[in-house]
Design a protein around this motif. Sequence first.
Motif, PDB file in Angstrom:
ATOM      1  N   UNK A   1      16.651  -4.429 -12.457  1.00  0.00           N
ATOM      2  CA  UNK A   1      16.791  -5.885 -12.453  1.00  0.00           C
ATOM      3  C   UNK A   1      18.115  -6.405 -11.956  1.00  0.00           C
ATOM      4  N   UNK A   2      19.129  -5.552 -11.871  1.00  0.00           N
ATOM      5  CA  UNK A   2      20.443  -6.006 -11.420  1.00  0.00           C
ATOM      6  C   UNK A   2      20.358  -6.412  -9.947  1.00  0.00           C
ATOM      7  N   UNK A   3      20.777  -7.610  -9.641  1.00  0.00           N
ATOM      8  CA  UNK A   3      20.747  -8.107  -8.275  1.00  0.00           C
ATOM      9  C   UNK A   3      19.531  -8.945  -7.942  1.00  0.00           C
ATOM     10  N   UNK A   4      18.477  -8.844  -8.749  1.00  0.00           N
ATOM     11  CA  UNK A   4      17.274  -9.627  -8.451  1.00  0.00           C
ATOM     12  C   UNK A   4      17.492 -11.124  -8.610  1.00  0.00           C
ATOM     13  N   UNK A   5      18.472 -11.486  -9.440  1.00  0.00           N
ATOM     14  CA  UNK A   5      18.737 -12.915  -9.625  1.00  0.00           C
ATOM     15  C   UNK A   5      19.115 -13.590  -8.310  1.00  0.00           C
ATOM     16  N   UNK A   6      19.804 -12.848  -7.436  1.00  0.00           N
ATOM     17  CA  UNK A   6      20.164 -13.421  -6.140  1.00  0.00           C
ATOM     18  C   UNK A   6      18.936 -13.582  -5.245  1.00  0.00           C
ATOM     19  N   UNK A   7      17.983 -12.674  -5.373  1.00  0.00           N
ATOM     20  CA  UNK A   7      16.745 -12.801  -4.591  1.00  0.00           C
ATOM     21  C   UNK A   7      15.954 -14.030  -5.023  1.00  0.00           C
ATOM     22  N   UNK A   8      15.939 -14.310  -6.329  1.00  0.00           N
ATOM     23  CA  UNK A   8      15.253 -15.513  -6.801  1.00  0.00           C
ATOM     24  C   UNK A   8      15.916 -16.764  -6.240  1.00  0.00           C
ATOM     25  N   UNK A   9      17.233 -16.772  -6.265  1.00  0.00           N
ATOM     26  CA  UNK A   9      17.972 -17.923  -5.745  1.00  0.00           C
ATOM     27  C   UNK A   9      17.756 -18.063  -4.241  1.00  0.00           C
ATOM     28  N   UNK A  10      17.758 -16.934  -3.525  1.00  0.00           N
ATOM     29  CA  UNK A  10      17.526 -16.969  -2.081  1.00  0.00           C
ATOM     30  C   UNK A  10      16.152 -17.555  -1.773  1.00  0.00           C
ATOM     31  N   UNK A  11      15.135 -17.132  -2.528  1.00  0.00           N
ATOM     32  CA  UNK A  11      13.785 -17.663  -2.306  1.00  0.00           C
ATOM     33  C   UNK A  11      13.758 -19.166  -2.518  1.00  0.00           C
ATOM     34  N   UNK A  12      14.485 -19.649  -3.532  1.00  0.00           N
ATOM     35  CA  UNK A  12      14.522 -21.082  -3.798  1.00  0.00           C
ATOM     36  C   UNK A  12      15.271 -21.838  -2.706  1.00  0.00           C
ATOM     37  N   UNK A  13      16.382 -21.274  -2.242  1.00  0.00           N
ATOM     38  CA  UNK A  13      17.170 -21.929  -1.193  1.00  0.00           C
ATOM     39  C   UNK A  13      16.406 -21.948   0.120  1.00  0.00           C
ATOM     40  N   UNK A  14      15.794 -20.818   0.477  1.00  0.00           N
ATOM     41  CA  UNK A  14      14.978 -20.789   1.692  1.00  0.00           C
ATOM     42  C   UNK A  14      13.858 -21.817   1.593  1.00  0.00           C
ATOM     43  N   UNK A  15      13.360 -22.030   0.387  1.00  0.00           N
ATOM     44  CA  UNK A  15      12.294 -22.999   0.175  1.00  0.00           C
ATOM     45  C   UNK A  15      12.746 -24.447   0.139  1.00  0.00           C
ATOM     46  N   UNK A  16      14.026 -24.696   0.331  1.00  0.00           N
ATOM     47  CA  UNK A  16      14.495 -26.078   0.456  1.00  0.00           C
ATOM     48  C   UNK A  16      15.289 -26.626  -0.703  1.00  0.00           C
ATOM     49  N   UNK A  17      15.501 -25.855  -1.767  1.00  0.00           N
ATOM     50  CA  UNK A  17      16.297 -26.336  -2.899  1.00  0.00           C
ATOM     51  C   UNK A  17      17.780 -26.330  -2.533  1.00  0.00           C
ATOM     52  N   UNK A  18      18.450 -27.406  -2.835  1.00  0.00           N
ATOM     53  CA  UNK A  18      19.878 -27.490  -2.553  1.00  0.00           C
ATOM     54  C   UNK A  18      20.687 -26.852  -3.665  1.00  0.00           C
ATOM     55  N   UNK A  19      21.798 -26.212  -3.288  1.00  0.00           N
ATOM     56  CA  UNK A  19      22.677 -25.608  -4.275  1.00  0.00           C
ATOM     57  C   UNK A  19      23.358 -26.661  -5.142  1.00  0.00           C
ATOM     58  N   UNK A  20      23.422 -27.887  -4.655  1.00  0.00           N
ATOM     59  CA  UNK A  20      24.080 -28.958  -5.396  1.00  0.00           C
ATOM     60  C   UNK A  20      23.148 -29.650  -6.382  1.00  0.00           C
ATOM     61  N   UNK A  21      21.854 -29.318  -6.356  1.00  0.00           N
ATOM     62  CA  UNK A  21      20.901 -29.881  -7.302  1.00  0.00           C
ATOM     63  C   UNK A  21      20.339 -31.214  -6.860  1.00  0.00           C
TER      64      UNK A  21
END
Length: 357
Positions: free
Chosen positions: A280-300
Amino acid sequence: MIQATAPATSSSSPAPPAAPKDGRTSERSLTRRLAARPEIGALIAAIAVYVFFFAVASPFREASSLANVLYESSVMGIMALPVALLMIGGEFDLSAGVAVTTSALTASMWSFQLSMNVWVGVVVALVVSLAIGAFNGYMLVRTGLPSFLITLGSFLILQGANLAITKIFTGNVATDSISDMDGFDQAKKVFASEISIGGVDVKITVFYWLVFAAAATWLLLRTKFGNWIFATGGSKESARAVGVPVTFTKIALFMGVGAGAWFVGMHILFSFNTVQSGEGVGNEFLYIIAAVIGGCLLTGGYGSAIGPVIGAFIFGMVSQGIVYANWNPDWFKAFLGVMLLLAALVNLWVRRQATRR
């Protein structure tokens, strides 16, 4: 005698000139409205990636290959959904990856070490996962520290606890197999079974993924809580000023990530019967990447639930497409990095299109 008559006049006054259109209120074209959607960039990228691997890798064209792609996407996408909602709410959770492993370890050891029905372990794991999410949210709102620091601390705590506690109870870095315990077969059907469609076995996580995506879309667009998420992510001070329960919203979003971690952890446990404590180590970044690629802004304050679905699908296509094309899998992370940068540029363009008059 000739009688003079006044010239005939029209009974109606001439129509006043049309008022000039105000660019601020004129309706935007369909193209511009589509371009302003958060997930449109990810959709274009997904089509391009699919066409590319369809052309260069012949095994990618088979129905069984698509089932594998969807499975990889679903495991990633189920977690990407609550992570995306949290990001729309303006926060991050760096403990999401190891929290999945914590959930699976809790259910496994609670059932095996205490010789209980595995469903007892499943329920205990759910309570633990929700408690982890509630802890992260509570610490965030009480201290005012950035979620990056709060969840980084949780990440380190869980990573160390996963390994240490597993060694204490099992004497190893992995849990014992629970495949012969009471309730295992029933739990496997719920969390890790397969459904045959046209002779192709499709993992049940694919269907859960689509249902969860539909539920998250409804939550964002059709409920008061969805409005609270966007308002909190846009500006928590302004949201609080108009009566939005910011504290409740943020804690609930973190608990949503915990619920997602529980579900994926149960799938992993009942798919493989045992759990490695270091996973599981490192998977958190993959989740965030999927969200960012999908259009979510890092600023909320901006994003959708459909976007992370497409982002996770891109992840699945790339991870499997590289294998089917017989390429070096070491290029996978490099490809994800390129996709992340491109997504950030596309999201910037989309935001500018959305705010143009």
